[in-house]
Design a protein around this motif. Structure first.
Motif, PDB file in Angstrom:
ATOM      1  N   PHE A 321      12.642   2.524 -50.523  1.00 17.06           N
ATOM      2  CA  PHE A 321      11.399   2.684 -49.761  1.00 17.06           C
ATOM      3  C   PHE A 321      10.188   2.202 -50.550  1.00 17.06           C
ATOM      4  O   PHE A 321      10.116   2.342 -51.770  1.00 17.06           O
ATOM      5  N   GLY A 322       9.261   1.594 -49.807  1.00 13.50           N
ATOM      6  CA  GLY A 322       7.995   1.161 -50.384  1.00 13.50           C
ATOM      7  C   GLY A 322       6.905   2.019 -49.764  1.00 13.50           C
ATOM      8  O   GLY A 322       6.884   2.202 -48.541  1.00 13.50           O
ATOM      9  N   ILE A 323       6.044   2.595 -50.617  1.00 16.11           N
ATOM     10  CA  ILE A 323       5.032   3.522 -50.072  1.00 16.11           C
ATOM     11  C   ILE A 323       3.630   3.201 -50.566  1.00 16.11           C
ATOM     12  O   ILE A 323       3.443   2.523 -51.579  1.00 16.11           O
ATOM     13  N   GLU A 324       2.665   3.733 -49.827  1.00 14.88           N
ATOM     14  CA  GLU A 324       1.260   3.590 -50.232  1.00 14.88           C
ATOM     15  C   GLU A 324       1.006   4.457 -51.459  1.00 14.88           C
ATOM     16  O   GLU A 324       1.541   5.555 -51.556  1.00 14.88           O
ATOM     17  N   GLY A 325       0.160   3.966 -52.336  1.00  8.55           N
ATOM     18  CA  GLY A 325      -0.275   4.764 -53.481  1.00  8.55           C
ATOM     19  C   GLY A 325       0.461   4.438 -54.767  1.00  8.55           C
ATOM     20  O   GLY A 325       1.499   3.766 -54.747  1.00  8.55           O
ATOM     21  N   HIS A 326      -0.165   4.885 -55.862  1.00  4.27           N
ATOM     22  CA  HIS A 326       0.441   4.762 -57.187  1.00  4.27           C
ATOM     23  C   HIS A 326       0.852   6.145 -57.658  1.00  4.27           C
ATOM     24  O   HIS A 326       0.163   7.127 -57.363  1.00  4.27           O
ATOM     25  N   TRP A 327       1.932   6.232 -58.392  1.00  4.18           N
ATOM     26  CA  TRP A 327       2.495   7.518 -58.801  1.00  4.18           C
ATOM     27  C   TRP A 327       2.750   7.531 -60.307  1.00  4.18           C
ATOM     28  O   TRP A 327       3.899   7.584 -60.761  1.00  4.18           O
ATOM     29  N   PRO A 328       1.659   7.491 -61.102  1.00  2.00           N
ATOM     30  CA  PRO A 328       1.826   7.402 -62.559  1.00  2.00           C
ATOM     31  C   PRO A 328       2.559   8.603 -63.158  1.00  2.00           C
ATOM     32  O   PRO A 328       3.133   8.506 -64.238  1.00  2.00           O
ATOM     33  N   GLY A 329       2.565   9.731 -62.433  1.00  2.00           N
ATOM     34  CA  GLY A 329       3.245  10.930 -62.956  1.00  2.00           C
ATOM     35  C   GLY A 329       4.749  10.907 -62.740  1.00  2.00           C
ATOM     36  O   GLY A 329       5.463  11.764 -63.266  1.00  2.00           O
ATOM     37  N   ILE A 330       5.224   9.938 -61.957  1.00  2.00           N
ATOM     38  CA  ILE A 330       6.679   9.856 -61.726  1.00  2.00           C
ATOM     39  C   ILE A 330       7.237   8.758 -62.621  1.00  2.00           C
ATOM     40  O   ILE A 330       6.864   7.595 -62.481  1.00  2.00           O
ATOM     41  N   PRO A 331       8.125   9.123 -63.576  1.00  2.00           N
ATOM     42  CA  PRO A 331       8.613   8.107 -64.515  1.00  2.00           C
ATOM     43  C   PRO A 331       9.559   7.101 -63.844  1.00  2.00           C
ATOM     44  O   PRO A 331       9.936   7.268 -62.684  1.00  2.00           O
ATOM     45  N   HIS A 332       9.909   6.088 -64.599  1.00  2.00           N
ATOM     46  CA  HIS A 332      10.730   4.980 -64.089  1.00  2.00           C
ATOM     47  C   HIS A 332      12.098   5.478 -63.574  1.00  2.00           C
ATOM     48  O   HIS A 332      12.570   5.060 -62.527  1.00  2.00           O
ATOM     49  N   HIS A 333      12.741   6.348 -64.372  1.00  2.00           N
ATOM     50  CA  HIS A 333      14.039   6.908 -63.960  1.00  2.00           C
ATOM     51  C   HIS A 333      13.930   8.428 -63.939  1.00  2.00           C
ATOM     52  O   HIS A 333      13.439   9.025 -64.914  1.00  2.00           O
ATOM     53  N   MET A 334      14.421   9.015 -62.887  1.00  2.00           N
ATOM     54  CA  MET A 334      14.343  10.471 -62.781  1.00  2.00           C
ATOM     55  C   MET A 334      15.594  11.005 -62.095  1.00  2.00           C
ATOM     56  O   MET A 334      16.103  10.376 -61.173  1.00  2.00           O
ATOM     57  N   THR A 366       7.938   0.361 -60.191  1.00  2.00           N
ATOM     58  CA  THR A 366       6.545  -0.129 -60.234  1.00  2.00           C
ATOM     59  C   THR A 366       5.701   0.618 -61.267  1.00  2.00           C
ATOM     60  O   THR A 366       4.621   0.147 -61.618  1.00  2.00           O
ATOM     61  N   VAL A 367       6.204   1.753 -61.787  1.00  2.00           N
ATOM     62  CA  VAL A 367       5.435   2.436 -62.831  1.00  2.00           C
ATOM     63  C   VAL A 367       5.461   1.600 -64.122  1.00  2.00           C
ATOM     64  O   VAL A 367       4.563   1.673 -64.949  1.00  2.00           O
ATOM     65  N   THR A 368       6.498   0.752 -64.270  1.00  2.00           N
ATOM     66  CA  THR A 368       6.598  -0.149 -65.433  1.00  2.00           C
ATOM     67  C   THR A 368       6.135  -1.560 -65.055  1.00  2.00           C
ATOM     68  O   THR A 368       5.518  -2.257 -65.842  1.00  2.00           O
ATOM     69  N   ASP A 369       6.473  -1.981 -63.835  1.00  2.00           N
ATOM     70  CA  ASP A 369       6.229  -3.373 -63.427  1.00  2.00           C
ATOM     71  C   ASP A 369       5.634  -3.401 -62.002  1.00  2.00           C
ATOM     72  O   ASP A 369       6.383  -3.458 -61.013  1.00  2.00           O
ATOM     73  N   PRO A 370       4.286  -3.356 -61.907  1.00  2.00           N
ATOM     74  CA  PRO A 370       3.647  -3.284 -60.586  1.00  2.00           C
ATOM     75  C   PRO A 370       3.912  -4.507 -59.706  1.00  2.00           C
ATOM     76  O   PRO A 370       3.676  -4.455 -58.492  1.00  2.00           O
ATOM     77  N   SER A 371       4.450  -5.602 -60.298  1.00  2.00           N
ATOM     78  CA  SER A 371       4.647  -6.820 -59.508  1.00  2.00           C
ATOM     79  C   SER A 371       5.693  -6.630 -58.398  1.00  2.00           C
ATOM     80  O   SER A 371       5.831  -7.487 -57.515  1.00  2.00           O
ATOM     81  N   LEU A 372       6.407  -5.506 -58.409  1.00  2.00           N
ATOM     82  CA  LEU A 372       7.473  -5.299 -57.428  1.00  2.00           C
ATOM     83  C   LEU A 372       6.966  -4.734 -56.101  1.00  2.00           C
ATOM     84  O   LEU A 372       7.763  -4.491 -55.182  1.00  2.00           O
ATOM     85  N   ALA A 373       5.648  -4.508 -56.010  1.00  2.00           N
ATOM     86  CA  ALA A 373       5.079  -3.998 -54.747  1.00  2.00           C
ATOM     87  C   ALA A 373       3.715  -4.646 -54.524  1.00  2.00           C
ATOM     88  O   ALA A 373       3.082  -5.110 -55.483  1.00  2.00           O
ATOM     89  N   PRO A 374       3.246  -4.687 -53.280  1.00  2.00           N
ATOM     90  CA  PRO A 374       1.890  -5.199 -53.043  1.00  2.00           C
ATOM     91  C   PRO A 374       0.853  -4.286 -53.731  1.00  2.00           C
ATOM     92  O   PRO A 374       1.169  -3.139 -54.071  1.00  2.00           O
TER      93      PRO A 374
END
Ligand SMILES: Cc1cc2nc3c(=O)[nH]c(=O)nc-3n(C[C@H](O)[C@H](O)[C@H](O)COP(=O)(O)OP(=O)(O)OC[C@H]3O[C@@H](n4cnc5c(N)ncnc54)[C@H](O)[C@@H]3O)c2cc1C
Length: 503
Positions: A321-334, A366-374
Motif C-alpha cells: 500500500f501507498g499512503i499519504e504522509g511521512h512516517w519517520p517514527g516507523i522504521p524500515h523493517h518492523m 521510503t523511510v530510507t529511500d523516499p524515491s519509492l513514493a511520490p
C-alpha cells in the motif's frame, strides 16, 4: 546471429531456466567463465520472487527487502573486475528491525553492540550474559553452516558423513527456538532472536538450530536495501550478465526439457522456440522442473512424485500500500507480534488453519529511500505467513479482501491512524499468485521446508543424479532459500557446471 555464433572458443553453451536471484547469479558466473549462457524467464520481468510493480507513482517490491551478506553479491562483479557500486547503490538499514508486542514493548535489533546490550537490558538485564553465549553459538553455526558448507554441493552421502561431527557438536537436531531458549530466558527476546528463521521459510520451533547463523550473518555483514528498491539490484545483475555477452529471453516460459539417454539435450518454450544446450540448469520451482518440464521422462516422473511427498514451507500473504504522509517514527523493517507465538507458528506450519491473530512483518522502504513514493507519500508492505495451499484450501479471491482489511485494521490500531483514508494505491498478493505467476508448488514462498531432514544431501542436489548435465539452482536445492542461500547455491552449481563443461 544464431546460437552457434555465440559459442565460446570451447564451444560450450548453457541455459538457465528462470531469472530469479539464483538463476541470475549462476548465469553471471557461467558467462564470466566464458560459457555462452542464455537465461529464459517465463515472466515479463526478471527477478522471480523479487518482481516489482509501479502503481500511481509508487514502487512496490514484491519479495525480498533485506539484503544481507552484500559481499556474496559483490563477488559476482569482482569475477570480471567490475564494481557492483557502479550498477546499484546499497544503503545501510538501521535498526535492522524493530520488534513490537501488543503490550507496547519494543526491541530494536541492530549490529551496534552497545545499543544491543541496552535493548536487551531494557527487556531483561539477566539475559546479557546469555546473549554473549548465544553469539558464540551463532558464530560457530555460521562458520560450519554458511562459510564452510553453503557453497559446497552435497552430491553423495559421504559429504553428509563428513559434516556429521560438526553437526553433532552444534546439536543441530535441536530447534532454533530451543537453542535460543538455552541461552535466553526472556520470552520476548526468545521470539526476537528466533524469528529470522521464518525469512527462509523455516519454523523456528522445528528448523535446525544451525539457522541461528542468520543472526551472525546480519551482525557481520549488516542489513541493506538497494536504492530504488530490490528491483534495482535485479536490474544490476542483468546489466552485469548482459555486458559479459549473456542473453536474456523474457516472457516465454519453458514448457519442456528434452532428454537423450541420460542427458538433457534441448529446451522448448511456449512460443515454440527450441534450442540444444551442452548444460541446462533450472532455477524454476523443483517440483515444476521435474513434474512438468521433465514430466515426459522416467526421471521427471520419479523425482516429481518423490518431491511432492516432501514438506514444503508455508506461503505468505502480502498487502502492498501507498499512503499519504511521512512516517519517520516507523522504521524500515518492523515485526508486529500478535498475542501468540508458538501457537501461531503451529497453526501456520502444522495445523493449516487461517488464525484469527497474526504476526505482521511491516516493510517501510521510503523511510530510507523516499524515491519509492511520490512527494509527501510513503510506500509500505505488510506480510503475514500463511499455510501453503496443500494445508489450507481457500478461495483467495474472497479471503484475500477480508485478510487485507484485517491486516490494515491492525496497523491502523497500532501504528497509522486513519490508514484506510490515507491509502492512495494498494494491491495484495496471495498463495494462489505464487502458484500461478511463479509455478511455485502449493504456492509455497520458500520451496522445500528447511529442516535437517531436507538439508544438505537430503535436499534436491545441485546436479541431478541421473541426467548428467541437468542442474538445479535456487531455493529448492542446497543450501536453500534467502538471498545469501541462493547466491551461495549458485556458486556451488556453477562450480559443478564449469568442471563438467571443461571435460
Ligand atoms: C515476500 C517474500 C519476502 C522475502 N524477503 C526476503 C528478504 O528480505 N531477504 C532474503 O534474503 N530473502 C527473502 N525472501 C526469500 C528470497 O526472496 C528467495 O529465497 C529468493 O529470491 C529465491 O530465489 P530463487 O533463485 O530460488 O528464484 P525465484 O525467485 O523463485 O525465481 C524463479 C524464477 O523461475 C521462473 N520460472 C518458473 N517456471 C519457469 C518456466 N517454466 N520457464 C521459465 N522460467 C520459469 C519464475 O518466473 C521466476 O522468475 C523473501 C521471499 C518472499 C516470498
Amino acid at each position: 546471429m544464431t546460437g552457434r555464433d555465440r559459442d565460446t572458443p570451447e564451444g560450450k553453451r548453457a541455459c538457465v531456466i528462470g531469472a530469479g536471484f539464483g538463476g541470475l547469479a549462476l548465469a553471471i558466473r557461467l558467462q564470466a567463465a566464458g560459457v555462452a549462457t542464455t537465461v529464459i524467464e517465463a515472466r515479463d520481468k526478471p527477478g522471480g520472487l523479487a518482481y516489482s510493480w509501479k502503481k500511481d507513482g509508487f514502487t512496490f517490491d514484491a519479495g525480498p527487502t533485506a539484503i544481507t551478506d552484500p559481499a556474496c553479491l559483490r563477488e559476482l562483479w569482482q569475477l570480471t573486475g567490475h564494481d557492483m557500486a557502479a550498477d546499484v547503490e546499497l544503503l545501510p538499514v538501521s535498526p535492522f528491525c524493530r520488534f513490537n508486542w501488543p503490550d507496547g514493548t519494543t526491541f530494536d535489533y541492530s549490529n551496534d553492540e552497545a545499543q544491543m546490550r541496552r535493548e536487551i537490558a531494557r527487556l531483561d538485564p539477566a539475559d546479557i550474559a546469555g546473549y554473549d553465549a548465544f553469539l558464540g553459538y551463532a558464530a560457530a553455526a555460521h562458520r560450519e553452516g554458511y562459510v564452510r558448507l553453503a557453497s559446497e554441493p552435497f552430491l553423495d552421502f559421504t559429504n553428509m558423513v563428513k559434516v556429521a561431527p560438526a553437526l553433532t557438536k552444534l546439536q543441530a537436531w535441536r530447534s532454533v527456538h530451543d537453542m535460543v531458549g538455552k541461552f535466553i530466558g526472556n520470552d520476548k527476546l526468545r521470539q526476537a532472536l528466533s524469528f529470522q528463521t521464518l525469512l527462509v521459510g523455516g519454523n523456528p520451533l522445528t528448523a535446525s538450530a544451525i539457522y541461528t547463523l542468520i543472526h551472525k550473518l546480519e551482525l557481520d555483514g549488516g542489513v541493506w536495501c538497494a536504492r530504488g528498491g530490490t528491483n534495482r539490484l535485479v536490474a544490476a545483475m542483468v546489466r552485469q550478465f548482459e555486458r559479459l555477452g549473456g542473453e536474456l529471453r523474457l516472457h516465454d516460459p519453458v514448457v519442456r526439457i528434452e532428454t537423450e539417454r541420460h542427458r538433457a539435450s534441448e529446451v522448448v518454450t511456449h512460443s515454440g522456440w527450441r534450442e540444444p544446450f551442452d548444460a541446462i540448469a533450472s532455477n524454476a520451482d523443483v517440483v515444476h522442473t521435474y513434474h512438468d518440464l521433465l514430466g515426459g521422462t522416467p526421471r521427471g516422473r520419479v523425482m516429481g512424485r518423490r518431491l511432492m511427498k516432501k514438506r514444503f514451507s508455508p506461503s505468505v500473504f502480502v498487502v502492498h500500500f501507498g499512503i499519504e504522509g511521512h512516517w519517520p517514527g516507523i522504521p524500515h523493517h518492523m515485526i508486529l507480534f500478535g498475542p501468540r507465538y508458538e501457537g501461531l507458528l503451529e497453526d501456520i506450519h502444522v495445523n493449516g488453519v487461517l488464525p484469527a491473530d497474526f504476526a505482521i512483518y511491516l516493510h517501510h522502504p521510503t523511510v530510507t529511500d523516499p524515491s519509492l513514493a511520490p512527494d509527501g507519500m510513503s510506500t509500505f508492505y505488510a506480510l503475514v505467513p500463511v499455510a501453503h495451499m496443500g494445508k489450507l484450501a481457500l478461495d483467495w479471491n474472497q479471503v484475500g479482501q477480508l485478510l487485507e482489511k484485517r491486516i490494515l485494521d491492525e496497523i491502523e490500531r497500532r501504528l497509522i491512524p486513519d490508514i484506510h483514508d490515507r491509502i492512495v494505491a494498494k494491491l495484495h498478493y496471495a498463495p494462489r499468485d505464487f502458484a500461478l505467476d511463479l509455478n511455485a508448488y502449493l504456492g509455497s514462498a520458500f520451496s522445500l521446508e528447511p529442516t535437517l531432514g531436507q538439508s544438505g544431501y537430503f535436499r534436491p542436489h545441485n546436479r541431478d543424479d541421473v541426467l548428467a548435465n541437468l542442474y538445479l539452482v535456487g531455493a529448492g536445492t542446497h543450501p536453500g532459500a534467502g538471498l545469501p542461500g541462493v547466491i551461495a547455491g549458485a556458486k556451488a552449481t556453477a562450480g559443478l557446471m564449469l568442471r563438467d563443461l571443461a571435460r
